[in-house]
Design a protein around this motif. Structure first.
Motif, short mmCIF file in Angstrom:
data_model
loop_
_atom_site.label_atom_id
_atom_site.label_comp_id
_atom_site.label_asym_id
_atom_site.label_seq_id
_atom_site.Cartn_x
_atom_site.Cartn_y
_atom_site.Cartn_z
N GLY A 131 -45.34 57.73 37.48
CA GLY A 131 -45.75 57.02 38.68
C GLY A 131 -46.41 55.70 38.37
O GLY A 131 -46.78 55.42 37.23
N MET A 132 -46.53 54.88 39.40
CA MET A 132 -47.12 53.57 39.25
C MET A 132 -48.50 53.55 39.89
O MET A 132 -48.67 53.93 41.05
N THR A 133 -49.49 53.11 39.13
CA THR A 133 -50.86 53.07 39.62
C THR A 133 -51.63 51.96 38.93
O THR A 133 -51.07 51.22 38.12
N THR A 134 -52.89 51.86 39.26
CA THR A 134 -53.73 50.79 38.73
C THR A 134 -55.01 51.37 38.14
O THR A 134 -55.29 52.57 38.26
N ASP A 135 -55.79 50.50 37.53
CA ASP A 135 -57.12 50.90 37.10
C ASP A 135 -58.05 50.99 38.31
O ASP A 135 -57.85 50.28 39.30
N PRO A 136 -59.03 51.91 38.28
CA PRO A 136 -59.46 52.73 37.13
C PRO A 136 -58.66 54.02 36.93
O PRO A 136 -58.96 54.78 36.02
N THR A 137 -57.65 54.29 37.79
CA THR A 137 -56.86 55.52 37.64
C THR A 137 -56.18 55.59 36.28
O THR A 137 -56.16 56.65 35.64
N VAL A 138 -55.64 54.46 35.81
CA VAL A 138 -54.97 54.43 34.51
C VAL A 138 -55.93 54.83 33.40
O VAL A 138 -55.61 55.67 32.54
N ALA A 139 -57.12 54.26 33.41
CA ALA A 139 -58.11 54.55 32.38
C ALA A 139 -58.49 56.04 32.38
O ALA A 139 -58.67 56.66 31.32
N SER A 173 -54.02 64.35 40.26
CA SER A 173 -53.69 65.74 40.58
C SER A 173 -52.18 65.95 40.63
O SER A 173 -51.66 66.96 40.11
N ALA A 174 -51.48 65.00 41.24
CA ALA A 174 -50.01 65.10 41.33
C ALA A 174 -49.39 65.08 39.94
O ALA A 174 -48.42 65.80 39.67
N LEU A 175 -49.94 64.29 39.05
CA LEU A 175 -49.44 64.20 37.68
C LEU A 175 -49.69 65.52 36.93
O LEU A 175 -48.82 66.03 36.22
N GLN A 176 -50.87 66.08 37.13
CA GLN A 176 -51.24 67.34 36.46
C GLN A 176 -50.40 68.51 36.95
O GLN A 176 -49.96 69.35 36.16
N LYS A 177 -50.17 68.57 38.25
CA LYS A 177 -49.47 69.70 38.84
C LYS A 177 -47.94 69.60 38.72
O LYS A 177 -47.24 70.56 39.03
N GLY A 178 -47.46 68.44 38.30
CA GLY A 178 -46.02 68.27 38.18
C GLY A 178 -45.34 67.85 39.47
O GLY A 178 -44.12 67.89 39.57
N GLY A 195 -44.27 58.75 41.40
CA GLY A 195 -45.41 58.57 42.27
C GLY A 195 -45.63 57.12 42.66
O GLY A 195 -45.54 56.22 41.84
N VAL A 196 -45.91 56.90 43.96
CA VAL A 196 -46.27 55.58 44.48
C VAL A 196 -47.46 55.79 45.43
O VAL A 196 -47.71 56.91 45.88
N THR A 197 -48.19 54.72 45.71
CA THR A 197 -49.35 54.88 46.59
C THR A 197 -48.90 55.28 47.99
O THR A 197 -49.51 56.13 48.64
N GLY A 198 -47.84 54.64 48.48
CA GLY A 198 -47.32 54.96 49.80
C GLY A 198 -45.90 54.45 49.92
O GLY A 198 -45.52 53.48 49.25
N LEU A 199 -45.09 55.09 50.74
CA LEU A 199 -43.71 54.63 50.95
C LEU A 199 -43.75 53.29 51.67
O LEU A 199 -44.41 53.14 52.69
N GLY A 200 -43.05 52.30 51.11
CA GLY A 200 -43.10 50.96 51.67
C GLY A 200 -44.20 50.11 51.08
O GLY A 200 -44.38 48.95 51.46
#
Length: 354
Positions: free
Chosen positions: A204-212, A194-199, A155-160
């Motif tokens: 994926g790479m993300t930041t806080d507060p999503t990580v927390a 949601s993408a992580l939960q659904k498989g 997972g990435v926030t957006g391509l590019g």
């Protein structure tokens, strides 16, 4: 110490950025909001539009915090903050002329230079990416390093986007070809979770507060933590300047008074952040950013605080690290000669810190 200011060339005038056709009207509107050294807007002060690659992301926290602290107003600025879910979309808004500034990753300035677009960081918020590679709970046992990215959906926030760039670098550094895994654009926050939960993604790479939020819900584990200078050194081999205020060079040169005011406001915020606790910072942010859990949100800020600079100055070895990382996988940059001096300036932050 010499104040860094890239050399300008007369030919730069011919390198004005081409507006995207679909945004021509927006570009015309934006160009009228700050003319000369900073034209007046609606009576509130000099009008400036800034697009942020996710206003509620902790890595871009200085943008909204500066507004909440009243520092834009103190400088006589009327700043309109706009938000897109990914930094690459903030970049698009800037180069199209829809906005005067973008808050996003510094690495976009290098990528854009290879495309003939001259953009520079004028305030460097950070010295580390602030990004975290998270593995879903299902795959926690079989994805234990970037070597295991082969055949995975990442997972990435957006391509590019910068998360896309960093994911590719981590893979290539570990011996995995870019063609051997699949980057999936899933944004941040609820869509990433949601993408992580659904498989839909394995990691994926993300930041806080999503990580927390992911950790609090026991949905995954941290594989690589780049929220600190030490984490950046371990994963990338050096400081990695990321979140910044970057602007078109031509616009900066034509609106120095306005750019100086922006730098004054942002540097003042960075200094304020360095002398206040994560809880105090959280108290200043919009209530909905904490999503009903102020303690969790403050914890996310605390985890990310080490990435921020105290003065807005570019880390000395930062640009070279970013260039090395991008050259490892980006064919456009790999074979290009990058003039790093033209990707950032310290002219305004040095005056602000003085």
């Amino acid at each position: 110490m010499r104040t860094h200011r890239p050399v300008r060339y007369a030919a730069l005038a011919t390198a004005a950025l081409l507006a995207l056709t679909s945004l021509t009207a927006c570009a015309d509107d934006a160009s009228g909001t700050a003319s000369g050294s900073g034209g007046k807007g609606d009576g509130k002060g000099v009008k400036v539009k800034i697009m942020v690659g996710g206003l509620d992301k902790v890595i871009y926290l200085p943008a909204m915090l500066t507004q909440r602290l009243g520092y834009f107003d103190a400088e006589g600025l009327d700043v309109e903050m706009l938000s897109e879910p990914a930094g690459v979309q903030a970049e698009t808004a800037l180069v199209s002329g829809q906005v005067q500034g973008a808050v996003g990753f510094y690495d976009h300035t290098l990528d854009l230079q290879t495309k003939g677009k001259h953009v520079e960081s004028v305030v460097q918020f950070s010295q580390a990416p602030g990004e975290v590679e998270v593995v879903s709970k299902k795959h926690a046992g079989d994805i234990t390093s970037p070597k295991d990215f082969k055949g995975r959906k990442l997972g990435v926030t957006g391509l590019g986007s910068s998360t896309d760039f960093l994911s590719k670098y981590l893979a290539v550094r570990a011996g995995v070809k870019v063609s051997e895994f699949s980057p999936v654009a899933v944004g941040a926050g609820p869509t990433f979770i949601s993408a992580l939960q659904k498989g839909s993604i394995d990691a994926g790479m993300t930041t806080d507060p999503t990580v927390a939020q992911i950790l609090s819900k026991d949905l995954g584990k941290v594989l690589l933590d780049m929220r600190t200078p030490q984490g950046s050194q371990e994963a990338l081999g050096g400081p990695y300047p990321s979140s910044s205020l970057y602007m078109q060079t031509e616009w900066v040169d034509g609106h120095k008074d306005t750019v100086q005011k922006l730098a004054n406001a942002f540097v003042r915020t960075l200094k304020w952040m360095s002398t206040h606790s994560a809880a105090q910072i959280a108290d200043k942010m919009p209530a909905d950013y904490s999503q009903g859990d102020k303690k969790l949100y403050a914890g996310a800020i605390e985890s990310t605080l080490p990435m921020f600079t105290k003065d807005g100055v570019m880390p000395p070895e930062g640009p070279a690290t970013v260039e090395r990382v991008l050259k490892a996988f980006n064919p456009n940059i790999k074979n290009a000669t990058i003039d790093l001096d033209r990707t950032y300036t310290t002219e305004f932050v040095k005056k602000a810190t003085g």
